[in-house]
Design a protein around this motif. Sequence first.
Motif, PDB file in Angstrom:
ATOM      1  N   GLN A 189      -3.967  -1.342   9.436  1.00 38.32           N
ATOM      2  CA  GLN A 189      -2.838  -0.618   8.856  1.00 38.32           C
ATOM      3  C   GLN A 189      -1.491  -1.268   9.170  1.00 38.32           C
ATOM      4  OE1 GLN A 189      -3.106   1.500   6.480  1.00 38.32           O
ATOM      5  NE2 GLN A 189      -0.902   1.846   6.281  1.00 38.32           N
ATOM      6  N   GLU A 212       1.094  -2.479   6.175  1.00 41.74           N
ATOM      7  CA  GLU A 212       2.527  -2.181   6.116  1.00 41.74           C
ATOM      8  C   GLU A 212       3.359  -3.458   6.062  1.00 41.74           C
ATOM      9  OE1 GLU A 212       3.065   0.549   9.386  1.00 41.74           O
ATOM     10  OE2 GLU A 212       1.685   1.970   8.434  1.00 41.74           O
ATOM     11  N   ALA A 263       2.958  -4.814   2.448  1.00 40.64           N
ATOM     12  CA  ALA A 263       3.281  -3.897   1.352  1.00 40.64           C
ATOM     13  C   ALA A 263       4.295  -4.512   0.389  1.00 40.64           C
ATOM     14  CB  ALA A 263       3.808  -2.579   1.889  1.00 40.64           C
TER      15      ALA A 263
END
Length: 174
Positions: free
Chosen positions: A145, A149, A152
């Motif tokens: 994760q 991020e 992104a």
Amino acid sequence: MTSGGGSFNRSSGLNRRDFFAVILADARANLPPELAQFRHRVNSMLLKLDYGNDRIHYEVWTDGARGRVEIGLHFEDGPASTMAYLAFFDQRIVEIKHLLGPQIELERWTTSWGHLFESEQLGRLDRSFAETVARRLAAQIATLQPMVEEAAIPPAQRDDVASGRGRWRRRAKR
């Protein structure tokens, strides 16, 4: 990763809804507080969870027909976004395999769909197997994760990302 003899057994201790509920609770308990606040949805075959974009999500799929459970991060956010995520994770695949194990695969299915996942034998749907799956899911989330991020792509820029082929393997026809 199997338990209870390692074979899929429909007469197991948990139905899929309860199996997924144990995975959710256990994964949440094993994640750092900043990653424990995910959204989720469940159907009869799979559990999906995300952090605000449901097209970039983690998934646990119990495939009884093949006797497999797949745990992974899915990219289903359109061609440019998927290609960008696949390229980003392809550059880090050695590090990811070092952190999560050699069973992790990066795979592109179509121009707009890919995933980073592991596939294991589907064990008996009991609390012990659910906890094992939850630990693997939590490990993936804790590792991946922060990378999601970092990688992104703002929605306004998604169409500007150049598409191309990476070195990840393409799904073989079954």
